[in-house]
Design an enzyme around this catalytic site. Sequence first.
Site, PDB file in Angstrom:
ATOM      1  N   ARG A   1      90.032  -5.661  76.345  1.00 19.33           N
ATOM      2  CA  ARG A   1      90.431  -6.992  75.888  1.00 19.33           C
ATOM      3  C   ARG A   1      89.158  -7.680  75.413  1.00 19.33           C
ATOM      4  O   ARG A   1      88.080  -7.475  75.999  1.00 19.33           O
ATOM      5  CB  ARG A   1      91.056  -7.808  77.018  1.00 19.33           C
ATOM      6  CG  ARG A   1      92.467  -7.394  77.401  1.00 19.33           C
ATOM      7  CD  ARG A   1      93.491  -7.775  76.319  1.00 19.33           C
ATOM      8  NE  ARG A   1      94.863  -7.515  76.712  1.00 19.33           N
ATOM      9  CZ  ARG A   1      95.535  -6.392  76.432  1.00 19.33           C
ATOM     10  NH1 ARG A   1      94.948  -5.417  75.753  1.00 19.33           N
ATOM     11  NH2 ARG A   1      96.787  -6.255  76.809  1.00 19.33           N
TER      12      ARG A   1
ATOM     13  N   GLU B   1      90.819 -13.714  69.191  1.00 20.98           N
ATOM     14  CA  GLU B   1      91.715 -12.765  68.546  1.00 20.98           C
ATOM     15  C   GLU B   1      92.941 -13.533  68.073  1.00 20.98           C
ATOM     16  O   GLU B   1      93.526 -14.247  68.886  1.00 20.98           O
ATOM     17  CB  GLU B   1      92.120 -11.705  69.575  1.00 20.98           C
ATOM     18  CG  GLU B   1      92.647 -10.447  68.953  1.00 20.98           C
ATOM     19  CD  GLU B   1      92.804  -9.323  69.971  1.00 20.98           C
ATOM     20  OE1 GLU B   1      93.953  -8.965  70.230  1.00 20.98           O
ATOM     21  OE2 GLU B   1      91.787  -8.825  70.500  1.00 20.98           O
TER      22      GLU B   1
ATOM     23  N   HIS C   1      93.489  -4.784  66.883  1.00 21.76           N
ATOM     24  CA  HIS C   1      94.249  -4.540  68.122  1.00 21.76           C
ATOM     25  C   HIS C   1      95.437  -3.598  67.851  1.00 21.76           C
ATOM     26  O   HIS C   1      96.596  -3.977  68.021  1.00 21.76           O
ATOM     27  CB  HIS C   1      94.727  -5.864  68.731  1.00 21.76           C
ATOM     28  CG  HIS C   1      95.000  -5.766  70.205  1.00 21.76           C
ATOM     29  ND1 HIS C   1      94.761  -6.789  71.081  1.00 21.76           N
ATOM     30  CD2 HIS C   1      95.508  -4.761  70.958  1.00 21.76           C
ATOM     31  CE1 HIS C   1      95.110  -6.416  72.310  1.00 21.76           C
ATOM     32  NE2 HIS C   1      95.571  -5.184  72.254  1.00 21.76           N
TER      33      HIS C   1
END
Length: 320
Positions: A236, A265, A284
């Site tokens: 992450r 993000e 991602h």
Amino acid sequence: MNQYKVVMTGRLMTPALERIQETCEVKLWEKAESIPHETLVDWLKDAEGLVVTGDIQVNEELLQYAPKLKVIAQSAVGYDNVDTEACTRHGILFGNTPGVLVETTADLAFSLLLCAARRIHEGWNFVREGSWNRGSKISLGIDLAGKTLGIVGMGQIGVAVAKRAKVFGMNVIYYNRNRRLDDHETGATYQSFDAVLAQADCMIVLTPLSKETRGLFGASQFAQMKRTAYFVNMSRGPVVDTNALFDALQTGKIAYAALDVTDPEPLPGDHPLLTLSNILITPHIGSATQETRTAMSQLTADNLLAGLNDKPLPACVNAK
Ligand code: GLV
């Protein structure tokens, strides 16, 4: 027959969505931007099931608006956006999708490492801008064979990455909260975090985001790594201090970074990281294949429908 009321903050693959719609009345948020908080709160007031996406924070505050909620399902293995203790306090089961995305995510982790090591994107940009016939100034990459790969976070995906690394002739060391009892199967050697930082030629980060791992990689960790190190983040974004990473790449404290996750993000198009040449970023997409997203969607539907029908969830994080 629309037996249950369900809210979905994003789409699942069509077969799973249709299966849910067979027995549920679904309110589905389909726009690219996140569902506005007030809409979600309004939709949740009579919902019994929620299919949630990673952009939504499921916490005590949100759950107070959802008095009838029995089950929450998320199509992801990570659930740092979900306060599972708050779910338990509210008598809500929470299910995720472990297992089905392991090989796919390991493939992307290793792809990023290979692309980084061979500087594929610098080469591609060079060709695309028409510079091939003007004398090559592209950076040389590194061989993986014989190098030491450090894996931080040795869950199922870490094991799958270690197996790939062995085939490529790498020596694998790892750091995890606990040593794995089965590490003889991959030949990966358990080390302290500091030892992994110091020894790794290449590093792949796979740890979940938690209080303990937020900011795990900051200025002092990059300073401990080899100046020639290749760094891959698949966990992450907030596990890495973005400013410290920018500085490490710009000042040569490490050689290269490949990231599938970032903080923030999505990464804005004018972010300073994008001005660097020794970086590769994907949006991602660790589990983003047709087969895996289909399997994740089906497991999400299985979790949701099981919870609505008072059956055990196939993948429950806070089982009673
Ligand atoms: C993706 O990041 C996941 O947690 O499944």
